[in-house]
Design an enzyme around this catalytic site. Structure first.
Site, PDB file in Angstrom:
ATOM      1  CD  GLU A  42      -3.663  -0.150   2.372  1.00 11.37           C
ATOM      2  OE1 GLU A  42      -2.761   0.793   3.154  1.00 11.37           O
ATOM      3  OE2 GLU A  42      -3.472  -1.530   2.445  1.00 11.37           O
ATOM      4  CG  ASP A  53      -3.306   8.357   7.536  1.00 12.20           C
ATOM      5  OD1 ASP A  53      -4.120   7.459   7.808  1.00 12.20           O
ATOM      6  OD2 ASP A  53      -4.509   8.802   6.688  1.00 12.20           O
ATOM      7  CE1 TYR A 167      -7.664  -1.579   6.611  1.00 12.60           C
ATOM      8  CE2 TYR A 167      -6.558  -1.387   4.360  1.00 12.60           C
ATOM      9  CZ  TYR A 167      -6.652  -0.592   6.369  1.00 12.60           C
ATOM     10  OH  TYR A 167      -5.893  -0.839   6.831  1.00 12.60           O
TER      11      TYR A 167
END
Length: 262
Positions: A42, A53, A167
């Site tokens: 990734e 994040d 994911y």
């Protein structure tokens, strides 16, 4: 992408930020990760407002942006990685705003030409992703979907349409190292895995060998981001310096080996 996800091998998907700490180091880090056992890479595009994040990857984005990295430059790193010997699939991880400014059609066209294998956009809701997903399909790119422990009906819809690998987000919130994972994640992973026709990989908070071992019992692979990015960040200066880079790369490989060893 199919070759990487169709075997019985457990997937190990590391996340790194393009340009952290430099473009040249990013290429060598990618090669080191493949040598250490990565099955898919990734490659994160640095962004000034990475909502999904935590502080570790935010700091990496700041370092990369300060060094002049951009979406266009990051894409062009991939053929350089290939020329240097990288063989595993590369997934571009980018927020939607940089992608929108770049142009969705332009991005998909260039990504296909540059040998990129897929795209993951964490802040693009499933309900609004049909156009981009179709563009990717038309250009033989895997549009990677994120699925979180929300409503079962929504999870099943996402699982049904996903490409490449699915994911699975281990918990709601931002990325970051977690000492413990929410115990409800196991039922979530069971539901998704039963519904998915493609491999499942779990991320967000995977940071220890023990967690990797446990998650491999409930998913087809793991995604490791913040823990790895922290190791890279601690070796920023050594990675920038050609004379000390090999030593830093060795330490990165040693960390990965300790993380994924059975």
């Amino acid at each position: 992408m199919e070759a990487a996800t169709s075997t019985n091998q457990s997937l190990f998907i590391p996340f790194i930020t393009a340009g952290d700490p430099s473009a040249e180091a990013t290429i060598e880090i990618a090669l080191a990760l493949e040598e250490a056992g990565a099955t898919i890479l990734e490659l994160g595009i640095p962004y000034s407002d990475p909502l999904a994040d935590g502080p570790t990857i935010q700091a990496a984005s700041k370092r990369a942006l300060k060094g002049g990295m951009s979406l266009e430059k990051a894409l062009k790193l991939v053929p350089q990685m290939r020329k240097s010997g990288l063989t595993i699939p590369v997934i571009i991880f980018t927020y939607f705003n940089p992608l929108l400014q770049y142009g969705e059609e332009r991005f998909v066209n260039e990504a296909a030409e540059l040998g990129i294998d897929g795209l993951l956009v964490p802040d693009l809701p499933y309900e609004e992703s049909e156009h981009l997903a179709q563009l990717c399909e038309d250009h033989h790119l895997s549009f990677i979907s994120l699925v979180a422990p929300t409503s079962k009906q929504r999870m099943l819809k996402i699982a049904e349409r996903s490409k490449g690998f699915l994911y699975c987000v281990s918990s709601l919130g931002v990325t970051g190292v977690r000492n413990e994972l929410d115990p409800r994640v196991y039922d979530f992973l069971k539901t998704v895995r039963e519904a998915s026709k493609i491999p499942t990989a779990v991320g967000f908070g995977i940071s220890s060998n023990e967690q990797v071992k446990v998650m491999r019992e409930h998913a087809d692979g793991v995604v490791v981001g913040s823990a790895l990015v922290a190791v890279i960040g601690e070796r920023e200066e050594a990675l920038k310096n050609k004379e000390t880079r090999n030593s830093a790369l060795y330490e990165i490989k040693k960390f990965v080996t300790s993380l994924i060893s059975s």
